[in-house]
Design a protein around this motif. Structure first.
Motif, PDB file in Angstrom:
ATOM      1  N   ILE A  74      -9.348   8.408   5.167  1.00 12.41           N
ATOM      2  CA  ILE A  74      -8.756   7.526   4.154  1.00 12.41           C
ATOM      3  C   ILE A  74      -8.686   6.103   4.702  1.00 12.41           C
ATOM      4  O   ILE A  74      -8.174   5.885   5.804  1.00 12.41           O
ATOM      5  CB  ILE A  74      -7.349   8.024   3.758  1.00 12.41           C
ATOM      6  CG1 ILE A  74      -7.450   9.429   3.150  1.00 12.41           C
ATOM      7  CG2 ILE A  74      -6.688   7.044   2.787  1.00 12.41           C
ATOM      8  CD1 ILE A  74      -6.115  10.078   2.845  1.00 12.41           C
ATOM      9  N   THR A  75      -9.229   5.165   3.939  1.00 15.53           N
ATOM     10  CA  THR A  75      -9.229   3.771   4.401  1.00 15.53           C
ATOM     11  C   THR A  75      -9.115   2.804   3.237  1.00 15.53           C
ATOM     12  O   THR A  75      -8.970   3.214   2.078  1.00 15.53           O
ATOM     13  CB  THR A  75     -10.481   3.485   5.262  1.00 15.53           C
ATOM     14  OG1 THR A  75     -10.288   2.245   5.960  1.00 15.53           O
ATOM     15  CG2 THR A  75     -11.750   3.394   4.415  1.00 15.53           C
ATOM     16  N   SER A  76      -9.196   1.519   3.564  1.00 15.70           N
ATOM     17  CA  SER A  76      -9.020   0.462   2.571  1.00 15.70           C
ATOM     18  C   SER A  76     -10.346   0.075   1.927  1.00 15.70           C
ATOM     19  O   SER A  76     -11.355  -0.035   2.615  1.00 15.70           O
ATOM     20  CB  SER A  76      -8.409  -0.770   3.248  1.00 15.70           C
ATOM     21  OG  SER A  76      -8.381  -1.855   2.350  1.00 15.70           O
ATOM     22  N   PRO A  77     -10.345  -0.188   0.615  1.00 14.36           N
ATOM     23  CA  PRO A  77     -11.549  -0.727  -0.019  1.00 14.36           C
ATOM     24  C   PRO A  77     -11.637  -2.242   0.165  1.00 14.36           C
ATOM     25  O   PRO A  77     -12.640  -2.852  -0.181  1.00 14.36           O
ATOM     26  CB  PRO A  77     -11.343  -0.389  -1.496  1.00 14.36           C
ATOM     27  CG  PRO A  77      -9.869  -0.388  -1.679  1.00 14.36           C
ATOM     28  CD  PRO A  77      -9.259   0.040  -0.359  1.00 14.36           C
ATOM     29  N   PHE A  78     -10.572  -2.838   0.733  1.00 12.82           N
ATOM     30  CA  PHE A  78     -10.499  -4.294   0.851  1.00 12.82           C
ATOM     31  C   PHE A  78     -10.539  -4.667   2.324  1.00 12.82           C
ATOM     32  O   PHE A  78      -9.521  -4.946   2.953  1.00 12.82           O
ATOM     33  CB  PHE A  78      -9.210  -4.798   0.178  1.00 12.82           C
ATOM     34  CG  PHE A  78      -9.155  -6.286   0.019  1.00 12.82           C
ATOM     35  CD1 PHE A  78     -10.027  -6.947  -0.839  1.00 12.82           C
ATOM     36  CD2 PHE A  78      -8.237  -7.035   0.726  1.00 12.82           C
ATOM     37  CE1 PHE A  78      -9.975  -8.331  -0.978  1.00 12.82           C
ATOM     38  CE2 PHE A  78      -8.181  -8.419   0.589  1.00 12.82           C
ATOM     39  CZ  PHE A  78      -9.053  -9.058  -0.259  1.00 12.82           C
ATOM     40  N   ALA A  97      -8.062   4.116  -0.570  1.00 11.85           N
ATOM     41  CA  ALA A  97      -6.725   4.079  -1.168  1.00 11.85           C
ATOM     42  C   ALA A  97      -6.442   2.620  -1.476  1.00 11.85           C
ATOM     43  O   ALA A  97      -6.732   1.740  -0.646  1.00 11.85           O
ATOM     44  CB  ALA A  97      -5.689   4.623  -0.186  1.00 11.85           C
ATOM     45  N   ASP A  98      -5.881   2.340  -2.644  1.00 15.57           N
ATOM     46  CA  ASP A  98      -5.696   0.948  -3.067  1.00 15.57           C
ATOM     47  C   ASP A  98      -4.680   0.237  -2.164  1.00 15.57           C
ATOM     48  O   ASP A  98      -3.892   0.881  -1.461  1.00 15.57           O
ATOM     49  CB  ASP A  98      -5.263   0.877  -4.542  1.00 15.57           C
ATOM     50  CG  ASP A  98      -5.756  -0.414  -5.221  1.00 15.57           C
ATOM     51  OD1 ASP A  98      -6.253  -1.312  -4.511  1.00 15.57           O
ATOM     52  OD2 ASP A  98      -5.644  -0.510  -6.462  1.00 15.57           O
ATOM     53  N   ILE A  99      -4.745  -1.098  -2.217  1.00 13.86           N
ATOM     54  CA  ILE A  99      -3.914  -1.905  -1.316  1.00 13.86           C
ATOM     55  C   ILE A  99      -2.626  -2.362  -1.996  1.00 13.86           C
ATOM     56  O   ILE A  99      -2.495  -2.321  -3.219  1.00 13.86           O
ATOM     57  CB  ILE A  99      -4.699  -3.131  -0.808  1.00 13.86           C
ATOM     58  CG1 ILE A  99      -5.214  -3.997  -1.982  1.00 13.86           C
ATOM     59  CG2 ILE A  99      -5.868  -2.687   0.068  1.00 13.86           C
ATOM     60  CD1 ILE A  99      -5.711  -5.374  -1.574  1.00 13.86           C
ATOM     61  N   ASP A 100      -1.714  -2.837  -1.154  1.00 14.19           N
ATOM     62  CA  ASP A 100      -0.488  -3.472  -1.628  1.00 14.19           C
ATOM     63  C   ASP A 100      -0.805  -4.959  -1.800  1.00 14.19           C
ATOM     64  O   ASP A 100      -1.382  -5.568  -0.912  1.00 14.19           O
ATOM     65  CB  ASP A 100       0.590  -3.267  -0.554  1.00 14.19           C
ATOM     66  CG  ASP A 100       1.894  -3.956  -0.895  1.00 14.19           C
ATOM     67  OD1 ASP A 100       2.906  -3.261  -0.986  1.00 14.19           O
ATOM     68  OD2 ASP A 100       1.911  -5.208  -1.049  1.00 14.19           O
ATOM     69  N   GLU A 101      -0.437  -5.543  -2.939  1.00 13.66           N
ATOM     70  CA  GLU A 101      -0.928  -6.906  -3.191  1.00 13.66           C
ATOM     71  C   GLU A 101      -0.210  -7.967  -2.359  1.00 13.66           C
ATOM     72  O   GLU A 101      -0.680  -9.091  -2.254  1.00 13.66           O
ATOM     73  CB  GLU A 101      -0.926  -7.256  -4.683  1.00 13.66           C
ATOM     74  CG  GLU A 101       0.408  -7.402  -5.316  1.00 13.66           C
ATOM     75  CD  GLU A 101       0.256  -7.881  -6.769  1.00 13.66           C
ATOM     76  OE1 GLU A 101      -0.831  -8.406  -7.105  1.00 13.66           O
ATOM     77  OE2 GLU A 101       1.205  -7.743  -7.528  1.00 13.66           O
ATOM     78  N   ASN A 102       0.920  -7.614  -1.749  1.00  7.84           N
ATOM     79  CA  ASN A 102       1.597  -8.603  -0.912  1.00  7.84           C
ATOM     80  C   ASN A 102       1.104  -8.609   0.526  1.00  7.84           C
ATOM     81  O   ASN A 102       1.062  -9.640   1.172  1.00  7.84           O
ATOM     82  CB  ASN A 102       3.109  -8.357  -0.933  1.00  7.84           C
ATOM     83  CG  ASN A 102       3.669  -8.603  -2.322  1.00  7.84           C
ATOM     84  OD1 ASN A 102       3.344  -9.608  -2.950  1.00  7.84           O
ATOM     85  ND2 ASN A 102       4.467  -7.675  -2.818  1.00  7.84           N
TER      86      ASN A 102
END
Ligand SMILES: *Cc1c(COP(=O)(O)O)cnc(C)c1O
Length: 364
Positions: A74-78, A97-102
């Motif tokens: 599991i990793t970041s798409p960003f 897994a989606d990121i936290d926008e902050n």
């Protein structure tokens, strides 16, 4: 032109590289060992293994953690593509897994939703110089998973007073030319687990043990670091606190100048963290009078270099789009890639450069 990044190279580097050339010990010699020892000390870890890139560090670390065919990570798409490519290089599947926008890092709640029987490792990215959320470590523990920290951008960052290098089971650093410390091309793996460290040492050297030559314990690669690179890395690491403090100070000046401009969101720093600002990344929202790309072009016309990290989330690239990933699957990462703009923050900037950046944006 105010550049977005600028490696610092000193006369001492030139001298020390020349000394290595004259010594005849070019690869995997005393300078590499010295750099590994310096990393152990700085990161307060038992083991450090030098390799020739951050990508090699990720690949070796994933193998050490047992990731192979059919496993999910599991990793970041960003993030930079190397994070996900290292997973593919193991024959495993990157599950985003989606990121936290902050924080721009993966959101622990999203990570939880992605765990399956096939999950082996969580690979959070400590993006732009900010450590990943420690709730991810708790999730890993609860589910008997391992954590690999992609700390390519965050050497010197801290969480609860602890310096990066030991947050997860293994940490991967990059020493690429634009990173906070660099040696041209290079990488480092840190861990407190002797077995993982020994595995990585074999992996970087065609599966050979450092004790018995021509005895191969498994598949390995040529990921060895040269002493020419290590000599530069040693000098860089000895200056890291100066570099980090300068970056932090530059970031504070930018935030003080830009905060309050409608439509410009400055980076937020969680209370328990030290952010080392590999990138100073603002978000340009609908409330600003230009869109992100227009602002980038405008600053370029003022001779201010900026960059977009990253213009497209990884699930939208063909070779990484598993099980039919499509637009809309990771809404936060998708929205963020349309808004982010990284401004110069590197240690060679002076106050007038920073003031010019602030005034240029304010004047719009
Ligand atoms: C730079 C970087 C890498 C890859 O490091 P290299 O040394 O260029 O191979 C991996 N992940 C992230 C987040 C990076 O920024």
């Amino acid at each position: 032109m105010i550049q977005i990044s600028k490696p610092i190279i000193t006369e001492k580097d030139v001298q020390d590289v020349s000394d290595v050339l004259r010594s005849g010990m070019i690869v995997q010699g005393p300078k590499v060992r010295e750099l590994e020892e310096a990393f152990c000390k700085y990161c307060n870890v038992k083991f450090a293994v030098a390799v020739n890139s951050g990508t090699a560090a990720l690949h070796a670390a994933l193998n050490a953690l047992g990731v192979g065919f059919g496993d999910e990570v599991i990793t970041s798409p960003f993030t930079f593509v190397a994070t996900a490519n290292a997973i593919l290089m193991c024959g495993a599947t990157p599950v985003f897994a989606d990121i936290d926008e902050n924080t721009f890092c993966i959101d622990p709640l999203e990570v939880n939703k992605k765990i399956t029987k096939k999950t082996r490792v969580i690979l959070p990215v400590s993006l732009y110089g900010l450590p990943y959320d420690k709730k991810i470590d708790e999730i890993a523990k609860t589910n008997s998973l391992k954590v690999l920290d992609d700390a390519a951008q965050s050497i010197g960052s801290k969480r609860d007073g602890i310096v990066a290098g030991s947050f997860g089971d293994v940490t991967a650093f990059s020493l690429y030319a634009t990173k906070n410390i660099m040696c041209g091309e290079g990488g480092m793996i840190t861990t407190n687990d002797e077995e993982y460290a020994e595995y990585c040492k074999m992996f970087r050297h065609h599966g050979q043990s450092e004790k018995v030559r021509y005895e191969y314990y498994g598949l390995g690669y040529n990921y060895r670091m040269t002493d020419l690179h290590a000599a530069i890395g040693i000098n860089q690491l000895s200056n890291i606190e100066n570099y980090s403090l300068k970056r932090i100070n530059n970031a504070n000046i930018l935030t003080a100048g830009l905060r309050g401009i409608k439509g410009i969101e400055c980076p937020e720093i969680p209370d328990n963290c030290r952010h080392v600002f590999h990138q100073y990344t603002i978000r340009v929202t609908k409330d600003f009078s230009m869109n992100r790309d227009q602002l980038k072009e405008y600053l370029q016309s003022k001779e201010i270099g900026t960059a977009i990290y990253y213009p497209k989330p990884l699930h939208l690239y063909k070779h990484l789009a598993h099980s039919g990933c499509k637009i809309g699957d990771f809404p936060v990462a998708e929205k963020t890639s349309g808004e982010v703009l990284s401004l110069p923050v590197h240690p060679s900037l002076d106050d007038s450069d920073l003031d010019f950046i602030i005034q240029s944006i304010k004047s719009i």
